[in-house]
Structure formats: structure tokens, C-alpha cells
Design a protein around this motif. Sequence first.
Motif, short mmCIF file in Angstrom:
data_model
loop_
_atom_site.label_atom_id
_atom_site.label_comp_id
_atom_site.label_asym_id
_atom_site.label_seq_id
_atom_site.Cartn_x
_atom_site.Cartn_y
_atom_site.Cartn_z
N SER A 105 47.72 44.87 47.73
CA SER A 105 49.07 44.45 48.14
C SER A 105 49.74 43.55 47.10
CB SER A 105 49.02 43.72 49.49
OG SER A 105 48.15 42.61 49.42
N ASN A 106 48.95 42.97 46.19
CA ASN A 106 49.49 42.08 45.16
C ASN A 106 48.94 42.47 43.78
OD1 ASN A 106 49.19 40.46 47.83
ND2 ASN A 106 50.73 39.30 46.68
N PRO A 107 49.37 43.62 43.23
CA PRO A 107 48.81 44.11 41.96
C PRO A 107 49.04 43.18 40.78
CG PRO A 107 50.76 45.38 42.59
CD PRO A 107 50.42 44.52 43.76
N ASN A 108 50.01 42.27 40.89
CA ASN A 108 50.28 41.35 39.78
C ASN A 108 49.12 40.41 39.48
OD1 ASN A 108 52.76 42.31 39.11
ND2 ASN A 108 53.94 40.74 40.15
N ILE A 109 48.20 40.27 40.44
CA ILE A 109 47.07 39.37 40.19
C ILE A 109 46.02 40.02 39.28
CG2 ILE A 109 47.42 38.23 42.40
CD1 ILE A 109 44.92 39.55 43.46
N LEU A 110 46.12 41.34 39.08
CA LEU A 110 45.11 42.06 38.31
C LEU A 110 44.98 41.54 36.87
CD1 LEU A 110 43.00 44.30 38.40
CD2 LEU A 110 44.79 45.92 37.73
N PRO A 111 46.09 41.41 36.09
CA PRO A 111 45.93 40.89 34.72
C PRO A 111 45.40 39.46 34.68
CG PRO A 111 48.25 41.09 35.31
CD PRO A 111 47.48 41.79 36.37
N VAL A 112 45.80 38.64 35.65
CA VAL A 112 45.30 37.26 35.70
C VAL A 112 43.80 37.26 35.98
CG1 VAL A 112 45.50 35.01 36.86
CG2 VAL A 112 47.54 36.42 36.51
N LEU A 113 43.38 38.14 36.88
CA LEU A 113 41.96 38.25 37.20
C LEU A 113 41.17 38.73 35.99
CD1 LEU A 113 39.93 37.93 39.53
CD2 LEU A 113 40.35 40.33 40.12
N PRO A 134 52.77 36.15 18.92
CA PRO A 134 52.01 35.06 18.26
C PRO A 134 51.99 33.80 19.13
CG PRO A 134 53.48 36.11 16.69
CD PRO A 134 53.82 36.68 18.03
N PHE A 135 53.12 33.53 19.79
CA PHE A 135 53.21 32.38 20.70
C PHE A 135 52.21 32.53 21.85
CE2 PHE A 135 55.31 30.51 24.53
CZ PHE A 135 55.25 29.16 24.15
N LEU A 136 52.10 33.75 22.40
CA LEU A 136 51.17 34.02 23.50
C LEU A 136 49.73 33.72 23.06
CD1 LEU A 136 51.20 36.92 26.00
CD2 LEU A 136 49.12 36.54 24.68
N PHE A 137 49.35 34.23 21.88
CA PHE A 137 48.00 33.99 21.38
C PHE A 137 47.74 32.49 21.22
CE2 PHE A 137 47.85 38.46 20.55
CZ PHE A 137 46.51 38.78 20.44
N PHE A 138 48.71 31.79 20.65
CA PHE A 138 48.57 30.35 20.42
C PHE A 138 48.39 29.59 21.73
CE2 PHE A 138 50.55 26.13 19.99
CZ PHE A 138 49.78 25.60 18.97
N VAL A 139 49.21 29.91 22.73
CA VAL A 139 49.17 29.19 24.00
C VAL A 139 47.91 29.52 24.80
CG1 VAL A 139 50.29 28.90 26.25
CG2 VAL A 139 51.67 28.95 24.17
N VAL A 140 47.56 30.81 24.89
CA VAL A 140 46.39 31.21 25.68
C VAL A 140 45.11 30.60 25.10
CG1 VAL A 140 44.93 33.13 26.41
CG2 VAL A 140 47.41 33.33 26.58
N ILE A 141 44.91 30.80 23.80
CA ILE A 141 43.68 30.30 23.18
C ILE A 141 43.67 28.77 23.13
CG2 ILE A 141 42.37 30.25 21.00
CD1 ILE A 141 43.20 33.19 20.62
N GLY A 174 40.81 28.08 32.02
CA GLY A 174 41.86 28.10 31.00
C GLY A 174 42.55 29.44 30.95
N GLY A 175 41.77 30.51 31.09
CA GLY A 175 42.34 31.85 31.13
C GLY A 175 43.24 32.05 32.33
N LEU A 176 42.79 31.57 33.48
CA LEU A 176 43.57 31.72 34.72
C LEU A 176 44.92 30.99 34.62
CD1 LEU A 176 42.36 31.72 38.34
CD2 LEU A 176 44.18 30.14 37.73
#
Length: 319
Positions: free
Chosen positions: A74-82, A156-163, A236-238
Amino acid sequence: MEFDFKVLLPILTAFCISVVLCPVLIPFLKKLKFGQFVRDDGPESHLKKSGTPTMGGLIILCSIVITSLFYIKSNPNILPVLFVTLGFGLVGFLDDYIKVVMKRSMGLRAWQKMIGQFLITAIFAYYLANYTETGTSVVIPFTNGAEWNLGFWYYPFLFFVVIGTVNGTNFTDGLDGLLSSVTVLTATFFTVVAIGTSSGLEPITCAAVGALLGFLVYNVYPAKVFMGDTGSLALGGLISATAFMLKMPIYIVIVGFIYFLEVVSVIIQVLYFKKTGKRVFKMAPIHHHFELSGWPETKVVSIFSIVTTILCLIGLVAL
């Protein structure tokens, strides 16, 4: 009341799983001798923690995953976060396994850990670009929802922030209950935003809140179990994945300021020492500086949690 119960249910589910798993898994980890390795160059007071079961992040991961499975359809948006949570949790697990089972104190080599982190982040970036409508814009705080389109620089911003966030949570995990306390507040902030924006992400952020509350029962000072890199990298990933799904990565600097502070303190300490041979802090990450300045461990955790609470309230105002 129905709405409140829907929000409460994943929190209670994850809490119950976590609080039940802890007394089951902790003796098992002790039996396997999965004890925490405490480095000699750390604070002396931490030597007594040696042998305390680690890899308790498995409890947090199990609680989040099991709870989330009820909501994926019912909430497929949680899949990438998971996926990001589990991916970084796996990197952390391998790091912990090498430390405590293979008795190699540094765990995964830096290049191995970095490859794992880049790979997970790259898959997440690909998913965002091809299977979501998040685009390349981010919400700017204190602008009443105005967005900034980063275009090419978004990735590049995404990589910097996530890591950066993942390593920030890893550095924060140095005192009993510190990372758990700070992150339960940060996850609560993103839960409020997820509900307010009808993003469908609240089941997994609620699950994180419940899992951490249950884990805290055994992780507060004196801790009976540590989460290890399995838990710290996963959290941190979540947090970072949730922020990007909500188009709010800039808000991590506000509500996750403690993560940012821990990373910056290490960078400053290393660079300044290499240049001058002297130290800015008594020890880095910065929570150890306060410890060596005479603050009890519980006071450091309390103050950092109070600061995070205030910053989360500021984050809500910034919306």
C-alpha cells in the motif's frame, strides 16, 4: 482516532519486535562472543565496555524490515528507503563481522567500505531518476516550500549527502544510547513531514522510531548491547534516503546537525594535527571531547538529545 491509530501501529509493532528480540539475541551474541572491541586509544572509561555484545543493529534492522513488509504493497515509496537501509546495514554487518569474528580491529578496509557505499548510493540514485517523480529539485528551508533545481549537480550532491550522513551516524555511535536517542528524534521529525505531505513514507519512519525506542531499553547507559556499524550505517541510510524522497536533504544539516558536527570535528582534528602536530579537541569525534572535559556519558547524551529536539522544532518552523 483512526488516523492516530494508523500512525501508531507501525511504531508499536516495531517497538514490540525490538523489545522482544533484545533479550533473545543479546545472550546469543554473548554466547558467540560477538563482543565489542574497544580501542586502546579511546577514552579509558570505555575499556570496561569491552566484551559488551555488539551487532545489535540486527535487532533494529529486523524490526524495521518486518514492520515495513506489512506496508510495502500500500506504500511502495518505502521500498527505496528500505533498500538503502538494508544495503548500508549489510556493509555495516560485514564490517562488524570482520572486527568481532575475524578479530581484525579495523574491520573492512576503507576502500572496501567506500565501494559498498558508492554502489548502494548509485542504485538509489538510479531508482530516483527512473522510478520516482522527485526530480532534481530540493526544498530550501525558511522559504515557505520554495525549491532549488540543482540539475546535473543533483546527483553529485546526492552522493555527498548520503555518504556524509551515513558516516556521520557512524561517528555519532560512540556513547551508550547516543545515536539511538538522536536518531529517534530525527526519524520523528521526518515522520511528521511524511504524514503532512502524504508521501506514504511514514510506515518506515514510524518503524524506525519504534525499533529505536525498543532498542534504547537495552542501549541506554550502561548499555547491555551496542548496535555496531550494522545499525549505525543502516540508520544513516534510512535518514538520508527518506530526506531525498521528501526532497529535503538540506534539512539534514538542521535536524541531523549532531551527525554533521561529529564528522566536521573529525575532519578538523585530522587536518589540524597533520598541519601543526597539535589537536583542536581533546579527542574526536566531539562527544569524546566533552567526555574528557569531565562530562558524564549520560550528560553528553542528554545534551546532544536536547539540542536535536530543539533543532527538529526549528526544522518544522523552517517548513
